[in-house]
Design a protein around this motif. Structure first.
Motif, PDB file in Angstrom:
ATOM      1  N   GLN A   1       0.849  -1.189   0.000  1.00  0.00           N
ATOM      2  CA  GLN A   1       0.000   0.000   0.000  1.00  0.00           C
ATOM      3  C   GLN A   1       0.886   1.241   0.000  1.00  0.00           C
ATOM      4  O   GLN A   1       1.958   1.250   0.628  1.00  0.00           O
ATOM      5  CB  GLN A   1      -0.930   0.020   1.214  1.00  0.00           C
ATOM      6  CG  GLN A   1      -2.023  -1.036   1.183  1.00  0.00           C
ATOM      7  CD  GLN A   1      -3.017  -0.875   2.304  1.00  0.00           C
ATOM      8  OE1 GLN A   1      -3.226   0.223   2.825  1.00  0.00           O
ATOM      9  NE2 GLN A   1      -3.648  -1.963   2.699  1.00  0.00           N
ATOM     10  N   PHE A   2       0.413   2.275  -0.681  1.00  0.00           N
ATOM     11  CA  PHE A   2       1.224   3.474  -0.848  1.00  0.00           C
ATOM     12  C   PHE A   2       0.330   4.714  -0.870  1.00  0.00           C
ATOM     13  O   PHE A   2      -0.743   4.706  -1.479  1.00  0.00           O
ATOM     14  CB  PHE A   2       2.007   3.365  -2.158  1.00  0.00           C
ATOM     15  CG  PHE A   2       2.752   4.611  -2.551  1.00  0.00           C
ATOM     16  CD1 PHE A   2       3.943   4.960  -1.930  1.00  0.00           C
ATOM     17  CD2 PHE A   2       2.269   5.436  -3.555  1.00  0.00           C
ATOM     18  CE1 PHE A   2       4.634   6.110  -2.296  1.00  0.00           C
ATOM     19  CE2 PHE A   2       2.944   6.574  -3.935  1.00  0.00           C
ATOM     20  CZ  PHE A   2       4.131   6.920  -3.296  1.00  0.00           C
ATOM     21  N   LEU A   3       0.763   5.772  -0.175  1.00  0.00           N
ATOM     22  CA  LEU A   3       0.061   7.050  -0.197  1.00  0.00           C
ATOM     23  C   LEU A   3       1.078   8.165  -0.411  1.00  0.00           C
ATOM     24  O   LEU A   3       2.079   8.261   0.305  1.00  0.00           O
ATOM     25  CB  LEU A   3      -0.693   7.295   1.104  1.00  0.00           C
ATOM     26  CG  LEU A   3      -2.106   6.718   1.212  1.00  0.00           C
ATOM     27  CD1 LEU A   3      -2.686   7.037   2.577  1.00  0.00           C
ATOM     28  CD2 LEU A   3      -3.005   7.249   0.118  1.00  0.00           C
ATOM     29  N   LYS A   4       0.811   8.999  -1.402  1.00  0.00           N
ATOM     30  CA  LYS A   4       1.702  10.101  -1.727  1.00  0.00           C
ATOM     31  C   LYS A   4       1.491  11.264  -0.758  1.00  0.00           C
ATOM     32  O   LYS A   4       0.355  11.576  -0.375  1.00  0.00           O
ATOM     33  CB  LYS A   4       1.435  10.574  -3.158  1.00  0.00           C
ATOM     34  CG  LYS A   4       2.537  11.429  -3.751  1.00  0.00           C
ATOM     35  CD  LYS A   4       3.791  10.608  -4.000  1.00  0.00           C
ATOM     36  CE  LYS A   4       4.904  11.457  -4.586  1.00  0.00           C
ATOM     37  NZ  LYS A   4       6.175  10.702  -4.660  1.00  0.00           N
ATOM     38  N   ASN A   5       2.584  11.890  -0.376  1.00  0.00           N
ATOM     39  CA  ASN A   5       2.517  13.095   0.437  1.00  0.00           C
ATOM     40  C   ASN A   5       2.016  14.252  -0.424  1.00  0.00           C
ATOM     41  O   ASN A   5       2.673  14.651  -1.384  1.00  0.00           O
ATOM     42  CB  ASN A   5       3.911  13.404   0.999  1.00  0.00           C
ATOM     43  CG  ASN A   5       4.017  14.805   1.571  1.00  0.00           C
ATOM     44  OD1 ASN A   5       3.034  15.361   2.067  1.00  0.00           O
ATOM     45  ND2 ASN A   5       5.205  15.372   1.512  1.00  0.00           N
ATOM     46  N   HIS A   6       0.825  14.751  -0.076  1.00  0.00           N
ATOM     47  CA  HIS A   6       0.261  15.853  -0.846  1.00  0.00           C
ATOM     48  C   HIS A   6      -0.583  16.717   0.088  1.00  0.00           C
ATOM     49  O   HIS A   6      -1.435  16.198   0.832  1.00  0.00           O
ATOM     50  CB  HIS A   6      -0.603  15.339  -1.997  1.00  0.00           C
ATOM     51  CG  HIS A   6      -0.933  16.378  -3.020  1.00  0.00           C
ATOM     52  ND1 HIS A   6      -1.897  17.346  -2.816  1.00  0.00           N
ATOM     53  CD2 HIS A   6      -0.418  16.621  -4.252  1.00  0.00           C
ATOM     54  CE1 HIS A   6      -1.965  18.124  -3.873  1.00  0.00           C
ATOM     55  NE2 HIS A   6      -1.073  17.715  -4.761  1.00  0.00           N
ATOM     56  N   PRO A   7      -0.396  18.022   0.068  1.00  0.00           N
ATOM     57  CA  PRO A   7      -1.124  18.900   1.006  1.00  0.00           C
ATOM     58  C   PRO A   7      -2.640  18.837   0.880  1.00  0.00           C
ATOM     59  O   PRO A   7      -3.361  19.123   1.841  1.00  0.00           O
ATOM     60  CB  PRO A   7      -0.596  20.298   0.663  1.00  0.00           C
ATOM     61  CG  PRO A   7      -0.001  20.177  -0.705  1.00  0.00           C
ATOM     62  CD  PRO A   7       0.522  18.791  -0.802  1.00  0.00           C
ATOM     63  N   ASP A   8      -3.148  18.473  -0.289  1.00  0.00           N
ATOM     64  CA  ASP A   8      -4.600  18.431  -0.484  1.00  0.00           C
ATOM     65  C   ASP A   8      -5.233  17.169   0.095  1.00  0.00           C
ATOM     66  O   ASP A   8      -6.445  17.138   0.340  1.00  0.00           O
ATOM     67  CB  ASP A   8      -4.937  18.521  -1.974  1.00  0.00           C
ATOM     68  CG  ASP A   8      -4.583  19.876  -2.566  1.00  0.00           C
ATOM     69  OD1 ASP A   8      -4.487  20.845  -1.790  1.00  0.00           O
ATOM     70  OD2 ASP A   8      -4.385  19.943  -3.798  1.00  0.00           O
ATOM     71  N   THR A   9      -4.420  16.120   0.274  1.00  0.00           N
ATOM     72  CA  THR A   9      -4.977  14.842   0.730  1.00  0.00           C
ATOM     73  C   THR A   9      -4.392  14.366   2.059  1.00  0.00           C
ATOM     74  O   THR A   9      -4.883  13.394   2.631  1.00  0.00           O
ATOM     75  CB  THR A   9      -4.743  13.748  -0.325  1.00  0.00           C
ATOM     76  OG1 THR A   9      -3.340  13.648  -0.611  1.00  0.00           O
ATOM     77  CG2 THR A   9      -5.495  14.068  -1.611  1.00  0.00           C
ATOM     78  N   ASN A  10      -3.362  15.007   2.567  1.00  0.00           N
ATOM     79  CA  ASN A  10      -2.731  14.580   3.821  1.00  0.00           C
ATOM     80  C   ASN A  10      -3.714  14.630   4.986  1.00  0.00           C
ATOM     81  O   ASN A  10      -4.480  15.585   5.119  1.00  0.00           O
ATOM     82  CB  ASN A  10      -1.527  15.464   4.151  1.00  0.00           C
ATOM     83  CG  ASN A  10      -0.325  15.147   3.281  1.00  0.00           C
ATOM     84  OD1 ASN A  10      -0.278  14.122   2.598  1.00  0.00           O
ATOM     85  ND2 ASN A  10       0.665  16.035   3.304  1.00  0.00           N
ATOM     86  N   LYS A  11      -3.653  13.599   5.798  1.00  0.00           N
ATOM     87  CA  LYS A  11      -4.492  13.566   6.998  1.00  0.00           C
ATOM     88  C   LYS A  11      -3.842  14.343   8.127  1.00  0.00           C
ATOM     89  O   LYS A  11      -4.508  15.025   8.897  1.00  0.00           O
ATOM     90  CB  LYS A  11      -4.731  12.116   7.433  1.00  0.00           C
ATOM     91  CG  LYS A  11      -5.612  11.984   8.663  1.00  0.00           C
ATOM     92  CD  LYS A  11      -5.903  10.547   8.992  1.00  0.00           C
ATOM     93  CE  LYS A  11      -6.820  10.434  10.213  1.00  0.00           C
ATOM     94  NZ  LYS A  11      -7.135   9.028  10.553  1.00  0.00           N
ATOM     95  N   TYR A  12      -2.520  14.227   8.216  1.00  0.00           N
ATOM     96  CA  TYR A  12      -1.775  14.952   9.241  1.00  0.00           C
ATOM     97  C   TYR A  12      -1.115  16.171   8.601  1.00  0.00           C
ATOM     98  O   TYR A  12      -1.021  16.272   7.382  1.00  0.00           O
ATOM     99  CB  TYR A  12      -0.719  14.032   9.866  1.00  0.00           C
ATOM    100  CG  TYR A  12      -1.270  12.718  10.353  1.00  0.00           C
ATOM    101  CD1 TYR A  12      -2.123  12.661  11.456  1.00  0.00           C
ATOM    102  CD2 TYR A  12      -0.956  11.528   9.708  1.00  0.00           C
ATOM    103  CE1 TYR A  12      -2.632  11.454  11.895  1.00  0.00           C
ATOM    104  CE2 TYR A  12      -1.461  10.312  10.143  1.00  0.00           C
ATOM    105  CZ  TYR A  12      -2.307  10.280  11.235  1.00  0.00           C
ATOM    106  OH  TYR A  12      -2.817   9.100  11.666  1.00  0.00           O
TER     107      TYR A  12
END
Length: 224
Positions: free
Chosen positions: A195-206
Motif C-alpha cells: 500500500q502506498f500514499l503520496k505526500n500531498h497537502p490536499d490529501t494529507n491527513k496529518y
C-alpha cells in the motif's frame, strides 16, 4: 356485634391468606421463568467465544500460511509496527523502530525472523541500505514500513533493488510518503501485499504527512 366482629376477623384472615398464597405463587413462577433458559440449555450447550487470530487479523489464515500485519508510522509521532505469526518484530513499544525505512527479514519456509533494521532516509547513509538489500538471502520474506520520511535519500539503485523484491511503488517513493510492503528476494512478479500514499497537502491527513497505512494478510509458505 359479636357475630359482626367475628365475620370481620374471618374476612381479614382470609384476605391475608389469599395474599400470601398469591405472593408465593408469583415468586415461584418468576423463579421458574428465570431458570427455564438454563434448563433448556442443558449440559450440551456451548459457549460462544470470539475467535482469536494471529496478529489480530480480521480472519484466521489457512494451514501452511503465515499471518502478518504491518502498520506504517503516523507522521513523525508514532512509529510503525510489524507482526508476523503473532510475534511483534518491530514496534514503538519495543523501541526498535526509527525514521525512514523499517525492514524485517523472515525465512520464507520456517517463518523464523532473521533480522530487523531501520535506515534513516533523511540524513542517513543510503549505502547502508543498498548493502543490506544486496545481502538478502534467497527465499527470504521482506517486510517494510515507512516512518516520517522514507524517500529523501532514495536513489536509482535503491529503487531497483526494492522493485526486485516485488514492489510496484518503489520508483515513486518520495519525501514523507506513506508505504507498507511485503515482498521477497528476486520475486518474479509484483507482490500483492503493498500500500502506498503520496505526500500531498490536499490529501494529507496529518499536517505534512499522509495518513498511516495498515497491511495484513496470509502468505503461503514457500510462495516465493
Amino acid at each position: 356485634m359479636r357475630v359482626s366482629g367475628v365475620l370481620r376477623l374471618l374476612a381479614l384472615v382470609f384476605a391475608l391468606v389469599a395474599t400470601w398464597i398469591f405472593i408465593r405463587s408469583y415468586v415461584s413462577l418468576t423463579m421458574k421463568t428465570i431458570r427455564l433458559p438454563r434448563w433448556l440449555a442443558g449440559s450440551d450447550s456451548k459457549e460462544i467465544k470470539a475467535v482469536k487470530t494471529k496478529c489480530g487479523l480480521s480472519k484466521p489464515c489457512p494451514d501452511n500460511f503465515f499471518a502478518f500485519k504491518i502498520s506504517s508510522g503516523a507522521a513523525n509521532v508514532v512509529g510503525p509496527t510489524m507482526c508476523f505469526e503473532n510475534f511483534v518484530i518491530m514496534s514503538p513499544v519495543k523501541n526498535n523502530v526509527g525514521r525512514g525505512l523499517n525492514i524485517a527479514l523472515v525465512n520464507g519456509t520456517t517463518g523464523t525472523v532473521l533480522t530487523q533494521k531501520c535506515f534513516d532516509m533523511y540524513s542517513g547513509d543510503v549505502k547502508l541500505l543498498v548493502k543490506f538489500l544486496k545481502e538478502i538471502p534467497e527465499g527470504t520474506l521482506v517486510l517494510v514500513a515507512s516512518y516520517d520520511d522514507p524517500g529523501t535519500k532514495m536513489n536509482e539503485e535503491t529503487r531497483k533493488l526494492l522493485s526486485s523484491l516485488g514492489s510496484s511503488y518503489a520508483e515513486q517513493l518520495g519525501f514523507r510518503d506513506s508505504w507498507v510492503f511485503l515482498g521477497a528476494k528476486n520475486l518474479k512478479d509484483k507482490s500483492p501485499f503493498e500500500q502506498f500514499l503520496k505526500n500531498h497537502p490536499d490529501t494529507n491527513k496529518y499536517d505534512g504527512w499522509p495518513e498511516l497505512l495498515e497491511l495484513e494478510g496470509c502468505v503461503p509458505q514457500k510462495v516465493f
